[in-house]
Every structure is written in structure tokens, then in C-alpha cells.
Scaffold this active site. Structure first.
Site, mmCIF file in Angstrom:
data_model
loop_
_atom_site.group_PDB
_atom_site.id
_atom_site.type_symbol
_atom_site.label_atom_id
_atom_site.label_comp_id
_atom_site.label_asym_id
_atom_site.label_seq_id
_atom_site.Cartn_x
_atom_site.Cartn_y
_atom_site.Cartn_z
ATOM 1 N N GLY A 715 0.810 -1.201 0.000
ATOM 2 C CA GLY A 715 0.000 0.000 0.000
ATOM 3 C C GLY A 715 0.845 1.253 0.000
ATOM 4 O O GLY A 715 2.026 1.230 -0.340
ATOM 5 N N ASP A 838 11.227 -8.791 8.421
ATOM 6 C CA ASP A 838 11.479 -7.998 7.205
ATOM 7 C C ASP A 838 12.287 -6.754 7.546
ATOM 8 O O ASP A 838 11.961 -5.643 7.128
ATOM 9 C CB ASP A 838 10.162 -7.609 6.536
ATOM 10 C CG ASP A 838 10.370 -7.114 5.092
ATOM 11 O OD1 ASP A 838 11.431 -7.417 4.511
ATOM 12 O OD2 ASP A 838 9.484 -6.438 4.564
#
Length: 1006
Positions: A715, A838
Site C-alpha cells: 500500500g 522484514d
């Protein structure tokens, strides 16, 4: 652990406050205030009144003396959004009694000039971003009563002469980067009532002189590196209300048998995560005002003393992860006595050695009880049905015990349950239909039992269910379509059962589904083509069933798919080429079926180690690494003609049917447009109210590109100004049409709702609703980080980005320590340990003062005993640990590896994916080859210029670089067992910074 703000404010109110008078001013005071104004930035206009049109005693936050009306006695600019640094000119306000600058964004060092103000009674500068050491000059402020510097970035030691502040009532230095030991002179501060040093890197033993602080009511020393034993005098402080020693390395020691006798006012006891052993002393109940008792993660043994039942104010009792025992009625007596604790809300006794039968009196516990953890013990027999009386329970943990018999019907009476852990027992019989009454349930774990019978259709009543796991049982019959109508379901695990019948086409209704594991059953029929509607699917495991037909081409639409296992079925036809276009697919097993034709030659099919095709004699072609027979032209043409004819027939029928369906569905849709259900959102506190799509749209000017900060894989992030809020926020809007976006949203919500650390991007609230077009809308709201990401500073010329200035070595080391401290908290200090999964420079955001904050928890995984991830891990190429290449288990050392890569990148200025790293050369081997003698040849060119500027001590800087690079290499060892923990990494970095950081060699330039 931090002391309550209300407690501090209560003490602050005891101090005198001056008021201002509009008389003519003293020029020295006015100039001092103007000097302060010039040193800071005022984005919200808080200092607008500081001008020549009014007397400075009328300026906002300024108070003057009644006796000396021209002299400033108080400067109170708490929570005004100010930035910049604190001017030394404040040292000229010779009548100043109080300086209050907390809850701003000041950086730089604390001016030592404040130490010359003999009248000063209060210094409160908490919740800023101050750096440097605590000035030793503060010892000159002999009238000082409050010194509050918590939640900054202060380093170095607590000043040795601080014990000379004999009037000090509050000393709060928590949540900084302080090192060294506690000065023994603190024992001289006999007026001290609050001593908070928690969340630092203090070490050594806790000085026994603290036992001389006879008036102390708050003693917070948690989350440090203290070792050694605790002096008996610490347990004789009769005035102490809060005693926090949690998250340290205190030596194995037995609590004294008279532990509670001399603590009549104690309300909060935190000894968690240490090495205490021996029995829990019965005398603890003599501390009769106890509210919270935290003794978890130690080596306590013996039984739970029944005397705890006399603690009438007890709210929270945590004894998990010890060696507590119970085996007979007498040793379980403590449950009977705890029924007297009418305020009890949480009991955690999991991961102990409790055995035998839980007494029925457990149902007589407080009606306020919300959490009951009894998992991972040796409990047996039948759990008492009286627990159904505890109607406010939201979490029940009975996993990994020895329970037998059927799952009791009373389960369905606990209507407020959100978490139910029953896995790892020997439950038999069927799942009670009444379980569908648990309409608030989020997690249902029944795996590894002996459950039989049918899956009840009442499961469809659990509209908030996120995870369903009933793997490894003996379930029979078909899977009810109602299961796949659950609007929030993200994980459905029913493998290793005896389920039969067809996989219902309603599986396509589970739009948020990410894991579908139904292997080792007796499912038949075809794989529904509707499965292709579940765009968030990451794992499909239908192996070892009796499925027939072809692989639906619709599976090629599953852009988030990572693992597909259809092995050991009766599937036929060709392998859809569209599967080769799935970029995230890293493992496919279709062995032992009846597939024919050419193997695709793209995507996952190019990696022989990730593809299993055995037992399909009709397959041919594909990548040379697969060693398949070549496809003959004749068989290929025949197959194509056959497929073409069949496709035309099917297409003709399908077009007719689809046309009719479109007409019918369009009419129904217009008549009654459904509202999309949203997942339950966690509470993020009261600072921000619930926000709607409309609120966020207005705050971002309709998500205007002018407010766009950046884009990520799931996004976009926008700068926003929410109505009624003075500070800017960052809004992360998830692209719900992107694969994995929904999982990312849920993962961040689950991870961040319980995390609180100064080096994590603070989440303020969340939004899950529908947008103006009726589409699913999800967003998270964070504090705004004005300096962007670490990536933009390290690589300013990429993508048109420009950083305001280069990062000096001192700043890079400080950022590295910030990251290490945050990871240490995630792995060791949070309520449920978390792996970020991550970590990379673009996910590290920088505040005004270049303070680092880890962001983007969309791939985060819990790795505690309750929820251990064993499936493949996503991440970013270059930062993924080597053990994840084969789909390894989520472990903390994966984050350690990524941190090591980032550390090497910060010092070399090269990405791990740099073009120079090829043909077996990696950033790790590149650095290894240059140690110890060629450091200047590999470091970032900007740092090399900095080294050259330090003519007096370049060797010292190079030695510093060498030490830090060695840490990076240690973090990136191929064997995860050889990597340091983040706790070790943080301690080593702190030691290096203290050893090598001097004003001459490592000064801050930005």
C-alpha cells in the site's frame, strides 16, 4: 516497567508554583528567554506570545516571582511540540526554580549551565530525544527535588556525585541508554521517594546502599543488565509501593522466608525473567496490599502458597514458566484460597509442573477473571465444569496437558472467550455443537487430540474467528460450507483427519483466507475453481487426498501464493502455465498424480529444488534441471487439439451460464448491496479516538499525491493532519487488491497492539471499514517521522531522493544501537516474543534527531510457546537469513542476520544487492576479505572523508569501525547457532560506542 504518571504528578503538586506579574522586566531574563526561543523550532506556534508587544512574564509557559516580579521562576512548556535544542542561555535565569520541557522533541545535549542555578528545584525534560551525558554539574543544584529525564537517548554513566542531591525526591532516568553501575552514593539521598532507572543498559550488582532509602515508594530497576544477588535490605523497605527488578540477570537466589513481612505498602512486585529459585515464600501474603505479582520465567519450585488468598486486592498473578508443582488436593489448596481475591483478573500458571486434577473450586474464582493460563503442565482427568461460572473469561489456555474424554459442553457457555487453546491433549468424542456460541472467538486451537465425529456447522457462527486449527485428529464427514463463510478467517488447518466428501465451492467466500491446509484426509471430487477467488492465499496444502480432475486455471490468479502441495491425489490434465507466473511461489509439489504434457518453464519451475514432479509419467519438457524427458511433437500436437476442442465446448456452455448469472447477480446486488465485514481491531489506547475512512480521507486531502510519503509492497503511506490533533501523523493505507495486504494488516495489528518501545514507530490507531465506493478499506495510523527512512540517508542519490546531510559515524553507531535495542525488546522484553521478519533500511524510520524507529510489522511472527510459525518466511532479498531459503522455522536469529547485513551496509554504503556482489561474492565475504587490514578500502566514501579529517586519531576511528564490522560478521554467520543474541549485540555496541566515541573523533554533524 515505568511508574504511573499519576504518582509523579501527585508529588509534583506538593511543590510551590509561582505566578506571573505584568511588571517591567529584567533585561537578563528577557534575553535568556529569547535565546531559548532562537534555539528551538515552534511548528505549532506555542511561542507566538513571545514578542515585544507583551511583558515576558506574560509569555506562555513563563511565571515570575511575586517577591521579585521581574525575575523568572518557572518555565513550563510541557507537550508543546517544540524541537531543536535547549539553549544554555537558560543558565542565566538565576531565580529559576522549575524548568518543565517534557513531551517535546528536543535533541542535542542537556546544557550544563542548568547546574549553576542554585535555586532550581525541578528539572523535568522527559519524553524528548536528548543525547549526550547527564551533566555532573547538576550536583551543584543543592535544592533540587525533582530530576526527570526519562525516555530520551542519554548515554554514559549516572554521575557519581549525584548522591550529593540530598533534597531530591524524584529521580527518573528510565528508558535511556545509560551504562555502568548505580553509584553507591545514591544511598545518601534519603529524601528520595521515586527512583526509576528501568529500561537502560545498567549492569553490575544492585548496591546494597539502596536499602538505606527508607522513604522510597517507587523503585524501578527493571529491563537492565544487573547481575549478582539482591541484598536483604532491599526487601526491608517498608515504604516501597512499587518494586520492579524484572528482565535482568540476577543470580540464582532464594527469596528470604520473611520476604513480605517488612513490605506492608507493597502493591506492585515485578521479579519476572531473572534467576530466582526455591519456593515462593508464604510470607509474601504479609505484603497485604499487593495488586500485581510477577514471578514468571524464573526457577521457582515447590507449591503455590495458599496464603496468597489473603491478598484481597490481588488483580494479576503471573507464575508462568517456573517449576511450580501440584499433585494432590493439599498442593492445589491455593485455588480454594484464591477465591477470596474478588478483584482477580489474570492467573498465569502455564509452563510449570502442575499435575493431577484441578479442583472444582476454580469456578468460584473472581467473576472479574479474564485470563486463565494452565497450559503445558501435566494436568489430567476431567476439567471441572464449574469454570462455566467465569463468564468474563476472554482467554483460556489448557493446551499440552493430559486431558481425556469429550470436549465439555460448558465450553459453549463462556460467551466472551476470544482465545481457546485445547491442543496437545487426548480429548475424544465430537466437537460440541455449543462451541458455536463463542461468537467473540478469535483463535480456536484443537490440534493434536483424538477428536472424532463431524465438524459442527455451528462453527459458522464465529464471525470473528481468525485462526482454526484442528489438525491431527479423527474428524469425519464433509467440511461444512459454513466454515468458509467466516468473514475474518485467515487460517484453516484441518490436515491429518478422516474428512471426506468434496471441498465445498463456498471456499471461495473466504476472501481473507491465507492458509488452507487440508492434507491427509479423504477428500474427493475436483478442486473448486472458486478457490481462485481467495487472492490472499499463501499456503494451499491438499496433499494425500483423493481429488480428481484438473488444476483450475484460476489458481494462477493467486498472486500471494508461496506454497502449493497437491501431491498424492488422482489429479490429471496439464499443469497450468499461469502457475509459472506466480512470483512469490517458491515451493510446488504435485508428485504422484496423473499429470501429462509439458512442464512450464517460468517462475518456480526454474528451480529444481523447489519443484516435485515424481510419479507423473506423462510429463515432459520443462527446465533442463528437472531432467524430464523431451516432449515429442506428435504427442504435443495431439494434446493441443484435444484441449482446444474441449475448451471450445466448455467455453460455449460457460458463456451462456455466466451471462444468466451476471444478470441475476446484478439485480440482487442492486437490491441489497452487502456490507463487508471487518476484522476485530485491537485497542491502541485513548490518545486517538476511533477514525473512519471519511476522517482519513479529509486528513489527507482525499489521499492526494501531495501528501504521499512513499509506497510499499502492500500500500501507500500518506502524511495527514487529523482534525483536532496538533501533530502530523502517517497513515498507511493498504491496497486490498494486492496479494498479502490483508495478512499484512492483521499481522501489524496483532504485533503492535502490545508493543511499547522508544525505538519502534508508535501506532496510534487503526481503521477497518469500507470506502466511499463500498470496497474494503484498511489503514493504520502512526506517529509521523519527519526524516524518512535510513535507506534514503544511506543511498541519497537513488530514486531521486535527497537526504538533508550525510550520516556521521557517530550517528550511524547511534542508529545501530537504536535498532539493536528495539530488536532486543522484541525478542526478550515484549509480552509475546516477536520476530520482525522484514528488517531492512527502508523499514527503519528516523525522527527529528535521527532517532531510529523500526516500522512495518506486516510480516512479523510470534515465536512463543503458543504460536510458533513453521512455514516459509517472506522478506527482502539480501536480508533474508540463509536458513529461510528452505522454508525454515521463524526464529529470532533471522532478525539477527538481517541486522548484521544492515550494519555492514551502514558502514560500507553498499546494498547487499549491489551489482558488484555476484559470482559468489556477497557483502559478507566482501567485508571478511578486508578485515583486519583494509578497512579504509571498503567503508562508505563519506566516512572515509570523515576519517581523513581526524588527523589526531584516525587509527582510533578505524579500530572502532573494525570492531563494529566484526559484530556485523558475527550476526551473519551461516550457522544460526553461532550468531549472537540481540541482547549480546546491544551490549557490545554500547561498549564500543563508549570506548571510542570522543568529541574529536566522532562528533555529530547533522
Amino acid at each position: 516497567m515505568k511508574f504511573p504518571t499519576s504518582f509523579l504528578l501527585h508529588i509534583l503538586l506538593l511543590l510551590p508554583h509561582a505566578t506571573c506579574s505584568p511588571l517591567h522586566g529584567n533585561e537578563a531574563d528577557r534575553m535568556a528567554l529569547l535565546g531559548f526561543k532562537l534555539s528551538c523550532s515552534d511548528p505549532h506556534g506555542s511561542l507566538a506570545s513571545w514578542n515585544a508587544s507583551s511583558h515576558y512574564c506574560l509569555w506562555k509557559g513563563v511565571s515570575c516571582s511575586r517577591k521579585h516580579p521581574q525575575r523568572v521562576t518557572q518555565l513550563d512548556l510541557t507537550d508543546q511540540g517544540l524541537t531543536g535544542y535547549i539553549s544554555p542561555s537558560l543558565g542565566n535565569l538565576t531565580h529559576l526554580r522549575a524548568v518543565r520541557l517534557s513531551n517535546n522533541s528536543f535533541s542535542g545535549e542537556i546544557p550544563a549551565s542548568l547546574g549553576h542555578l542554585r535555586r532550581l528545584q525541578e528539572i523535568s525534560i522527559s519524553n524528548n530525544s536528548l543525547q549526550g551525558w547527564i551533566p555532573g554539574e547538576f550536583a551543584n543544584c543543592s535544592n533540587l527535588q525533582i530530576l526527570s529525564l526519562s525516555s530520551n537517548r542519554l548515554k554514559g554513566r549516572v554521575p557519581q556525585n549525584i548522591g550529593s542531591l540530598l533534597k531530591l525526591v524524584i529521580l527518573n532516568l528510565s528508558a535511556n541508554n545509560l551504562t555502568g553501575s548505580i553509584p553507591r552514593s545514591v544511598g545518601n539521598m534519603t529524601a528520595l521517594r521515586v527512583l526509576s532507572l528501568s529500561e537502560n543498559n545498567l549492569q553490575g550488582s544492585i548496591p546494597e546502599e539502596l536499602g538505606l532509602l527508607l522513604q522510597v515508594s517507587y523503585l524501578g530497576l527493571g529491563a537492565n543488565l544487573f547481575s549478582g544477588s539482591v541484598s536483604q535490605t532491599m526487601f526491608n523497605l517498608s515504604s516501597v509501593i512499587y518494586l520492579g527488578l524484572e528482565l535482568n540477570h540476577l543470580n540464582k537466589a532464594v527469596l528470604p522466608s520473611d520476604f513480605g513481612n517488612n513490605l506492608p505498602n507493597l502493591q506492585h512486585l515485578g521479579l519476572d525473567s531473572n534467576n530466582f529459585e526455591g519456593p515462593v515464600p508464604a510470607s509474601i501474603a504479609n505484603a497485604s496490599k499487593l495488586i500485581d505479582v510477577g514471578l514468571s520465567r524464573n526457577y521457582f519450585s515447590g507449591i503455590v502458597p495458599s496464603s496468597l488468598g489473603s491478598l484481597h486486592d490481588l488483580t494479576f498473578l503471573n507464575l508462568e514458566s517456573n517449576s511450580i508443582e501440584a499433585s494432590d488436593r493439599e498442593s492445589w489448596e491455593f485455588i480454594d484460597t484464591l477465591t477470596n481475591c474478588s478483584k482477580l483478573q489474570a492467573i498465569a500458571l502455564d509452563m510449570n509442573n502442575l499435575g493431577g486434577y484441578v479442583p472444582s473450586s476454580i469456578g468460584n474464582l473472581s467473576s472479574e477473571l479474564q485470563i486463565l493460563y494452565l497450559g503445558t503442565n501435566q494436568l489430567s482427568g476431567v476439567f471441572p465444569s464449574s469454570i462455566a461460572k467465569l463468564q468474563n473469561l476472554i482467554a483460556l489456555s489448557l493446551e499440552n496437558n493430559q486431558y481425556i474424554g469429550s470436549i465439555p459442553e460448558w465450553i459453549g457457555e463462556l460467551g466472551n472467550l476470544q482465545v481457546l487453546y485445547l491442543e496437545g491433549n487426548s480429548f475424544t468424542g465430537s466437537i460440541p455443537f455449543s462451541i458455536g456460541n463463542l461468537s467473540q472467538l478469535l483463535h480456536l486451537y484443537l490440534q493434536d487430540n483424538k477428536i472424532e465425529g463431524l465438524l459442527p456447522a455451528s462453527l459458522g457462527n464465529m464471525k470473528n474467528l481468525l485462526r482454526l486449527n484442528i489438525t491431527n485428529n479423527s474428524l469425519q464427514g464433509s467440511i461444512p460450507a459454513e466454515v468458509f463463510s467466516l468473514p475474518s478467517l485467515i487460517s484453516c488447518q484441518l490436515s491429518v483427519n478422516k474428512l471426506d466428501g468434496m471441498l465445498p465451492p463456498e471456499v471461495g467466500n473466504a476472501k481473507q483466507l491465507m492458509e488452507l491446509e487440508l492434507s491427509s484426509n479423504k477428500l474427493s471430487g475436483e478442486i473448486p475453481h472458486t478457490l481462485g477467488n481467495c487472492h490472499g492465499l499463501e499456503i494451499i496444502d491438499l496433499a494425500q487426498n483423493s481429488l480428481v480432475g484438473e488444476i483450475s486455471v484460476s489458481l494462477g490468479n493467486l498472486g500471494s501464493l508461496e506454497r502449493l502441495n497437491l501431491s498424492h491425489n488422482n489429479l490429471s490434465g496439464t499443469i497450468p502455465k499461469s502457475l509459472g507466473g506466480l512470483k512469490l511461489l517458491n515451493q510446488i509439489d504435485i508428485s504422484y498424480n496423473h499429470f501429462v504434457g509439458e512442464v512450464p518453464t517460468k517462475g518456480v519451475f526454474l528451480n529444481a529444488s523447489a519443484v516435485l514432479l515424481n510419479g507423473n509419467s506423462g510429463l515432459c519438457g520443462g527446465s533442463a534441471e528437472l531432467h524430464m524427458p523431451a516432449c515429442s511433437a506428435q504427442s504435443s500436437d495431439s494434446l493441443k487439439r484435444s484441449q482446444s476442442l474441449r475448451t471450445k465446448v466448455i467455453a460455449g456452455i460457460a458463456i451462456t451460464v455466466i451471462a444468466l448469472l451476471v444478470i441475476i447477480l446484478t439485480l440482487l446486488y442492486k437490491k441489497n448491496k452487502p456490507k463487508q465485514a471487518s476484522v476485530i481491531l485491537p485497542s491502541f489506547g485513548a490518545k486517538f479516538p476511533t477514525v473512519t475512512y471519511k476522517d482519513l480521507a479529509e486528513a489527507t486531502d482525499g489521499f492526494s499525491s501531495s501528501n504521499l510519503i512513499g509506497r510499499g509492497r502492500y500500500g501507500s503511506v500518506y502524511k495527514a493532519n487529523l482534525h483536532g490533533q496538533s501533530n502530523l501523523v502517517a497513515v498507511k493505507v493498504f491496497d486490498m487488491g494486492t496479494r498479502g495486504a490483508n495478512r499484512s494488516f492483521i499481522a501489524e495489528c496483532e504485533a503492535l497492539r502490545s508493543l511499547r518501545h522508544r525505538n519502534l514507530v508508535p501506532i496510534l490507531t487503526a481503521c477497518s471499514s469500507i470506502d466511499s465506493g463500498g470496497n474494503d478499506f484498511k489503514a493504520l495510523v502512526y506517529e509521523f517521522m519527519p526524516n524518512g527512512s535510513l535507506d534514503s540517508f544511506l543511498h541519497p542519490n537513488e530514486g531521486g531522493t535527497h537526504s538533508p546531510c550525510f550520516l556521521t559515524l557517530a550517528q550511524r553507531l547511534s542508529i545501530a544501537l537504536d535498532i539493536a535495542n528495539a530488536l532486543e525488546y522484541l525478542h526478550f522484553g515484549s509480552q509475546r516474543p516477536i520476530v520482525h521478519s522484514d528488517l531492512k533500511p527502508s523499514n527503519i524510520l528516523l525522527g527529528n534527531d535521527i532517532t531510529a524507529h523500526i516500522s512495518d510489522f506486516g510480516l512479523a511472527r510470534f515465536f512463543d510457546s503458543v504460536s510458533t510459525s513453521t512455514y516459509g518466511v517472506k522478506g527482502t532479498i539480501g536480508y533474508i537469513a540463509p536458513e529461510y531459503a528452505a522454508g525454515g522455522q521463524v526464529v529470532a536469529s533471522g532478525d539477527v542476520y538481517a541486522f548484521g547485513i544492515i550494519l555492514l551496509e551502514m558502514l560500507t554504503g553498499r546494498r547487499p544487492t549491489d551489482d558488484m556482489f555476484k559470482d559468489g561474492v556477497t557483502i559478507v565475504s566482501f567485508v571478511e576479505a578486508s578485515i583486519p587490514d583494509h578497512i579504509p578500502e571498503i567503508v562508505d566514501a563519506q566516512l572515509l572523508e570523515e576519517i581523513d579529517d581526524y588527523n589526531e586519531s584516525p587509527a582510533k576511528v578505524v579500530e572502532c569501525l573494525r570492531s563494529v564490522l566484526k559484530i556485523g560478521l558475527s550476526c551473519t554467520c551461516q550457522s544460526l547457532n553461532e550468531r549472537m543474541s540481540m541482547r549480546e549485540v546491544a551490549a557490545k555496541l554500547q561498549a564500543i560506542i563508549e570506548t571510542y566515541e570522543t568529541e574529536e573523533a566522532l562528533e555529530v554533524a547533522c
